[in-house]
Scaffold this active site. Structure first.
Site, PDB file in Angstrom:
ATOM      1  N   LYS A 129       5.694   1.203  21.934  1.00 31.22           N
ATOM      2  CA  LYS A 129       4.887   0.703  23.050  1.00 31.22           C
ATOM      3  C   LYS A 129       5.254   1.408  24.353  1.00 31.22           C
ATOM      4  O   LYS A 129       4.374   1.838  25.112  1.00 31.22           O
ATOM      5  CB  LYS A 129       5.051  -0.800  23.201  1.00 31.22           C
ATOM      6  CG  LYS A 129       4.175  -1.408  24.290  1.00 31.22           C
ATOM      7  CD  LYS A 129       4.289  -2.916  24.333  1.00 31.22           C
ATOM      8  CE  LYS A 129       5.589  -3.345  24.973  1.00 31.22           C
ATOM      9  NZ  LYS A 129       5.666  -4.802  25.204  1.00 31.22           N
ATOM     10  N   ASP A 147       0.552  -4.645  24.088  1.00 34.39           N
ATOM     11  CA  ASP A 147       1.449  -5.711  24.522  1.00 34.39           C
ATOM     12  C   ASP A 147       0.846  -7.049  24.115  1.00 34.39           C
ATOM     13  O   ASP A 147      -0.136  -7.109  23.362  1.00 34.39           O
ATOM     14  CB  ASP A 147       1.679  -5.646  26.033  1.00 34.39           C
ATOM     15  CG  ASP A 147       0.426  -5.971  26.840  1.00 34.39           C
ATOM     16  OD1 ASP A 147      -0.677  -6.100  26.243  1.00 34.39           O
ATOM     17  OD2 ASP A 147       0.542  -6.103  28.071  1.00 34.39           O
TER      18      ASP A 147
END
Length: 234
Positions: A129, A147
């Site tokens: 991420k 997220d």
């Protein structure tokens, strides 16, 4: 109000209009993390794990004033970094990671933030991420950093249903029109943060509501109905 049902996947033909609608007020979105260089963005994103951007933005100005580059950050060390970030969740581990990644940037990359996923993910505290955020924001690559907001929107709206973060990421990459993919990362995060909220999605003010598969959509009036009995003041 009835419990919303799990939506069916959004029609591919509806994806571009949905994204266009939610981008109306922010056609060229950027991260809300404060940064000035690729290095300070990388550090800010590492610090933001399981912490809000607002909390990170309160801590980083003083940190970056003292250590604006990998050499200064490495010299500051984990103890010095920790002084600035004690207000952030998991600050001890994050201080060690930031010190460690600063050393590796100097040793392996001449103090520069690399522009490829493999090199980024080899740095302490940098997962998929975080790498996706840096590749998208700094290097303009069409990545999707999933997220909690994007994971929720992918499933709630039907845009890219998936049981795992990676499944949602892969579905978004496959389904979003290529020219929209890079900015879509920020459009979705901001939409989830301010409108399509976790507990009470504000569908009545969502510009993309007509394409979203979430049903039944709450109204402003319904949102004002108390969900709990008031506490007895006596």
């Amino acid at each position: 109000m009835p419990t919303p049902r799990t939506p069916k996947p959004m029609k591919r033909a509806d994806i571009a209009p949905f994204l266009t609608a939610i981008s109306q007020n922010n056609p060229t979105p950027q991260t809300e993390l404060l940064y000035t260089t690729p290095f300070t963005l990388l550090v800010a994103v590492v610090l933001s794990a399981q912490t809000t951007d607002a909390a990170v933005n309160k801590a980083t100005p003083a940190l970056f004033a003292e250590a604006p580059d990998p050499a200064a950050m490495a010299a500051l060390g984990a103890t010095g970094i920790a002084r600035h970030i004690r207000s952030i969740g998991l600050w001890q581990a994050k201080a060690k990671n930031v010190a460690g990644l600063s050393h590796l940037l100097l040793e392996r990359h001449g103090g520069e933030v690399p522009d490829n996923r493999e090199a980024l993910e080899a740095l302490p505290g940098v997962g998929r991420k975080t790498a996706n955020v840096v590749l998208n924001e700094v290097f303009g690559q069409p990545t999707m950093a999933v997220d909690t907001h994007i994971f929720r929107l992918g499933n709630r709206t039907g845009l890219a249903p998936g049981a795992t973060v990676r499944a949602v990421e892969d579905a978004l990459i496959a389904r979003i029109p290529k020219p929209m993919l890079r900015p879509a990362h920020h459009w979705l995060i901001l939409h989830g943060r301010y409108i399509c909220k976790a507990r009470k999605p504000e569908c009545w003010r969502c510009p993309g509501a007509s394409w979203c598969r979430y049903q039944p959509k709450p109204t402003a009036a319904a949102a004002r109905i108390p969900t709990e009995l008031p506490k007895d003041p006596s």
